[in-house]
Design an enzyme around this catalytic site. Structure first.
Site, short mmCIF file in Angstrom:
data_model
loop_
_atom_site.label_atom_id
_atom_site.label_comp_id
_atom_site.label_asym_id
_atom_site.label_seq_id
_atom_site.Cartn_x
_atom_site.Cartn_y
_atom_site.Cartn_z
N ASP A 138 1.74 -7.46 -28.72
CA ASP A 138 1.09 -7.20 -27.44
C ASP A 138 -0.41 -7.07 -27.63
OD1 ASP A 138 3.59 -7.09 -26.22
OD2 ASP A 138 3.75 -4.91 -26.44
N LYS A 139 -1.15 -7.33 -26.57
CA LYS A 139 -2.61 -7.26 -26.63
C LYS A 139 -3.11 -5.97 -27.26
CE LYS A 139 -6.63 -6.86 -23.58
NZ LYS A 139 -7.11 -6.81 -22.17
#
Length: 316
Positions: A138-139
């Site tokens: 995830d970012k």
């Protein structure tokens, strides 16, 4: 320059009722949903031997066959973005992704991503699916990310990931003072309304997360987490399910801070601006030699600082 792509998949009954393109984007994370949709429309992806539409709702049990060519990443431009390379091998890379860096270009993030950086670091990655990415983070999750550098190593590493032979270990700061480790064995699937979220659901795909206590803190616990499976948002959803959500998680977490903290601790907790999740270790066999490989990404400064503040009046 193109790469031949041949894949075969049997759709699991857990995906019954979902769109074909969405299912395959989940099952084949090395290809984007838009790329899969295009292949379906071009007739290069067939279901039970026949051409179909991307919006087909699967029933489970269908046989999917893909025979296509993947063009180099002509639409993704190399960019001189600094990379923290942990392992530089002719067959693969392991990089330490910082929190805040998007992995692949997409809606709202046309450039400035890890893939842009990878194509600048090694232009030879261009013909590979997703520039060689074997998995994703995830970012706002930091840490180890594995990238294949050849067609052969990409095929081998993606297959090893699917067979659960690549060991991924994380560090997570969670709500609550946990006494002992445990295992969460709960199936995960998409939220019935908010398709961006994952939830525990009986008809979901099997998901298993093992955790043990790394350090007890004021109002929180640092956990060492190992994934047995690799579902989207797995650690985040599983820890929220057992009522120990990850600190700072904007989707599955809690607001505010627990009672009993000092003013400094409460302020640091509330100001922590992302989910406190770090991919600390990656272990796998070298795709060419079979020798063991282990990569370690040091915990980022923001997590270290929060831990030290929450440990200030620790009773150990």
């Amino acid at each position: 320059m193109t790469t031949r792509v041949n894949k075969h998949e049997r759709i699991d009954a857990a995906h019954a009722g979902q769109r074909l393109d969405a299912v395959l984007a989940e099952l084949w994370p090395d290809f984007s949903r838009s790329r899969i949709t295009a292949w379906i429309r071009e007739g290069k992806l067939r279901v039970d031997g026949g051409a179909v539409k991307p919006k087909l709702r699967v029933s489970g049990g269908e046989r999917v066959e893909l025979d296509a060519e993947l063009e180099a990443h002509s639409g993704v431009q190399p960019q001189a973005i600094e990379l923290d390379v942990l392992v530089d091998d002719p067959a693969f890379l392991v990089v330490n992704k910082p929190a805040g860096l998007v992995v692949h270009p997409g809606s709202g993030n046309p450039d400035g991503t890890l893939v842009n950086a990878l194509l600048h670091f090694d232009p030879g990655l261009a013909p590979l699916p997703r520039a060689g990415l074997v998995h994703r983070l995830d970012k706002d999750t930091s840490g180890c990310l594995l990238i294949a550098r050849t067609t052969t190593s990409h095929r081998a590493l993606v297959a090893a990931m699917k067979r659960r032979e690549i060991k991924r270990r994380y560090q997570a700061l969670v709500w609550g003072e946990i006494i002992a480790g445990g295992t969460v064995d709960e199936p995960l699937g998409r939220h019935p309304v908010d398709r961006r979220r994952q939830v525990v659901r009986r008809d979901g795909r099997r998901a298993v997360t093992h955790y043990r206590v790394g350090r007890r803190l004021k109002g929180a616990t640092l956990l060492d987490v190992e994934l047995e499976t690799g579902r989207t948002h797995q650690i985040r959803v599983h820890m929220a399910h057992v009522r120990h959500p990850i600190i700072g998680d904007p989707v599955y977490g809690r607001r505010g801070a627990p009672a009993g903290l000092s003013e400094a601790q409460r302020t640091a907790w509330q100001r922590f601006g992302r989910q406190a999740l770090h991919a600390a270790r990656l272990g796998f066999e070298h795709p060419d030699t079979g020798e063991p490989v282990e990569a370690v990404a040091p915990m980022p400064a923001d997590m270290r600082e929060l831990i030290e503040i929450l440990a200030a009046d620790e009773g150990d």
